[in-house]
Design an enzyme around this catalytic site. Structure first.
Site, PDB file in Angstrom:
ATOM      1  N   GLU A  46      14.602 -14.681   0.370  1.00 47.43           N
ATOM      2  CA  GLU A  46      15.047 -15.752   1.274  1.00 47.43           C
ATOM      3  C   GLU A  46      14.159 -16.984   1.101  1.00 47.43           C
ATOM      4  OE1 GLU A  46      14.637 -14.059   5.167  1.00 47.43           O
ATOM      5  OE2 GLU A  46      16.274 -12.623   4.847  1.00 47.43           O
TER       6      GLU A  46
ATOM      7  N   ASP B  11       0.832  -1.201   0.000  1.00 45.59           N
ATOM      8  CA  ASP B  11       0.000   0.000   0.000  1.00 45.59           C
ATOM      9  C   ASP B  11       0.875   1.263   0.000  1.00 45.59           C
ATOM     10  OD1 ASP B  11      -2.856   0.936   0.454  1.00 45.59           O
ATOM     11  OD2 ASP B  11      -1.886   1.927   2.143  1.00 45.59           O
TER      12      ASP B  11
HETATM   13  C1  NOJ Z   1      -4.490   2.858  -0.868  1.00 41.93           C
HETATM   14  C2  NOJ Z   1      -5.629   1.925  -0.626  1.00 41.93           C
HETATM   15  O1  NOJ Z   1      -5.917   1.236  -1.815  1.00 41.93           O
HETATM   16  C3  NOJ Z   1      -6.778   2.750  -0.135  1.00 41.93           C
HETATM   17  O2  NOJ Z   1      -7.960   2.010  -0.057  1.00 41.93           O
HETATM   18  C4  NOJ Z   1      -6.408   3.347   1.196  1.00 41.93           C
HETATM   19  O3  NOJ Z   1      -7.430   4.227   1.615  1.00 41.93           O
HETATM   20  C5  NOJ Z   1      -5.097   4.135   1.115  1.00 41.93           C
HETATM   21  N1  NOJ Z   1      -4.091   3.448   0.372  1.00 41.93           N
HETATM   22  C6  NOJ Z   1      -4.556   4.398   2.505  1.00 41.93           C
HETATM   23  O4  NOJ Z   1      -4.074   3.221   3.070  1.00 41.93           O
END
Ligand code: NOJ
Length: 550
Positions: free
Chosen positions: A267, A219
């Site tokens: 790893e 993310d």
């Molecule tokens: C990207 C994620 O896909 C989204 O759903 C989220 O709100 C933001 N990152 C923050 O984590």
């Protein structure tokens, strides 16, 4: 292909789980667990629900499941506010349920990718709670970004940085200091220059890798490294300088962090795959996807593009060129849990603002549902023919539209409140998916759904489409079955085509041809394998795609 026996109930052999390159041309199905299938009947989807539907996913023909966050969370941002990175939210199940899912998926030849959220934790994470209880300048606060405010008495935020969900990116705590959060206030940003943060994250990668997960979706992979030297400089995520000099996003130092993760992922045997969510232009995206880093990065270009032949062709060309240069494989995405579903985007008038459309509860401008779905099927079939990995968001295989009329008091997305009720947010693509024509929550679970489903949802259910010639579900099944045995190399050859038609051939000569126009064009020579619309009289209808063999 392995020598393993066929998957029970099918005549297809279970693919080997030892292929280190499996992710290069995979079809990855995104499960948003809270909205997929609810076994325990609390209205919220769970891990057991995903396990329950592994046979469905096997029949659909996907190579991997990407699970959006299922960790303990207060759901301030749909689970992207993680309170404990190494556990399962009790509302969704237990670690034993997770292990059972991995076992069931692997037995069906399907890999599991989990979502990791390194940029920020939940404010309920034990580290943040400790930081709140600890004094300024303490080691506990140094895991996050705490700063004194500006102005004579420090009552103003330290900088003008804004949150992605609206409002200031800083929130003040009881003793007067402020902490940084690029998203909701319940998502404090970690300070990645702190070695303790780095070590803990590597432990998380090992924890899930040891449990058998095959890969990670990372993310906001482009935000971890920050220039926090003062005075703070302005940041503009929408116009990144492309030289790593924005203080918050896409900084060059982030690549050292990602490189260290690659060493951890390597790893394992086979090495664990990884894909970056990094909203950066293609030229910078490839850096995240280098083999020495994550291997892949989401390419959101088509997701942001109109249904237009020149746009599609240019994006495909650029991304294939970038991928081959970096040694990554390309990725293709038309929908995910953050954007309006593509059947709906394509059914709105060209150039329409889908956010404004959502704010009108889907009334203005008028959505042409049939046209949207026709174009979505054509675009999906095109994308599934491309070299690289295709990411399919739950429900797109049913042709689902965005749900625009969720009542305000049922909205869950923090965007709604943080935008001061000017942005309805992303709940419309997160409505629990329909499995049956009727019944409580259309088969999602025994007792309702956490977001309201439209009355006609059953028409688009798995039950309604299963075995029905021409349904979107059968279209995806046919395409994925063919693709599984015809992946070929990672390049394509463009075909000479009439105006508004885009066609290309894959390695062993099979072709995909899309008519972006509205008038039919002559069907190219060859045997039709799959088509997004009925083919009649030797014509390829407008807004449709066909796959052909020689
Ligand atoms: C990207 C994620 O896909 C989204 O759903 C989220 O709100 C933001 N990152 C923050 O984590």
């Amino acid at each position: 292909m392995s020598t393993q026996p066929p998957v029970p109930g099918t005549d297809q052999p279970t693919p080997s789980l030892h292929d280190p390159d499996w992710w290069r041309q995979a079809v990855v199905y995104q499960v948003y667990p809270r909205s997929f299938a609810d076994v325990d009947g609390d209205g919220v989807g769970d891990i057991a629900g995903v396990t329950d539907r592994v046979p469905y996913l096997r029949e659909l023909g996907v190579d991997a499941i990407w699970l959006s966050p299922f960790y303990p969370s207060a759901l301030a941002d749909g689970g992207y506010d993680v309170a404990d990175y190494r556990d399962v939210d009790p509302k969704l199940g237990t670690l034993a349920d997770f292990d059972a899912l991995v076992a069931a998926a692997h037995a069906a030849g399907i890999r599991i990718i989990v979502d990791v959220v390194p940029n920020h934790t939940s404010d309920l994470h034990v580290w943040f709670q400790e930081a709140l209880e600890s004094p300024r300048g303490s080691a506990a606060r140094a895991r996050y970004v705490f700063r004194d405010g500006s102005g004579p008495d420090g009552a103003e935020p330290p900088s003008d940085w804004v949150s992605n969900f609206g409002g200031s990116a800083w929130t003040r705590v009881a003793d007067g200091q402020w902490y940084l959060h690029l998203f909701a206030r319940e998502q404090p940003d970690l300070d990645w220059s702190n070695p303790e943060v780095r070590a803990d994250f590597e432990q998380t990668l090992r924890f899930w890798s040891d449990r058998g997960v095959d890969g990670f979706r990372v993310d906001v992979a482009h935000a971890m490294a920050k220039d926090l030297s003062e005075p703070f400089r302005p940041s503009d995520q929408d116009h990144l300088p492309l030289d790593g000099s924005d203080p918050l996003y896409d900084r060059d130092e982030v690549h050292e962090i990602l490189g260290s993760w690659r060493r951890v992922l390597d790893e394992y045997d086979p090495p664990r795959s990884a894909i970056a969510e990094a909203w950066v232009p293609a030229r910078r995206r490839v850096l995240y996807a280098r083999p020495t880093e994550l291997g892949q990065a989401f390419n959101f270009d088509l997701l942001e593009a109109p249904f237009d032949p020149e746009a599609f062709r240019a994006i495909i060309d650029e991304n294939l060129a970038q991928a081959s240069q970096s040694g990554a494989s390309s990725t293709w995405v038309l929908s995910n849990h953050d954007v309006v579903r593509h059947a709906t985007r394509y059914g709105l008038p060209d150039g329409a603002d889908s956010g404004a459309w959502l704010m009108s509860d889907g009334r203005e401008p008028v959505l042409d549902r049939d046209r949207g779905l026709r174009r979505a099927r054509a675009a999906s079939l095109l994308v599934l023919a491309l070299p690289g990995s295709a990411y399919v968001y739950q429900g797109e295989e049913l042709g689902l539209h965005e749900v625009a009329d969720i009542p305000y008091d049922r909205l869950q997305d923090p965007k709604w409140a943080r935008s001061e009720h000017t942005d309805k947010g992303r709940d419309g693509c997160r409505v629990p998916i329909p499995w049956t024509r009727s019944g409580s929550s259309f088969g999602f679970g025994p007792d309702g759904a956490h977001l309201p489903q439209p009355a006609d949802f059953g028409t688009w259910s798995v039950e309604a489409e299963d075995g029905v010639d021409g349904s979107t579900l059968e279209l995806y099944r046919a395409a994925l079955a063919f693709r599984r045995t015809h992946r070929g190399g990672e390049d394509l050859t463009w075909l000479e085509t009439p105006d508004r038609v885009v066609g290309f051939a894959r390695a062993d000569g099979w072709r995909s041809v899309t008519n972006f126009g509205t008038d039919p064009v002559p069907l190219p020579e060859g045997a039709v394998v799959v088509a997004s619309c009925p083919i009649e009289d030797g014509l390829l209808p407008g807004e449709s795609t066909v796959w052909l063999t020689a």
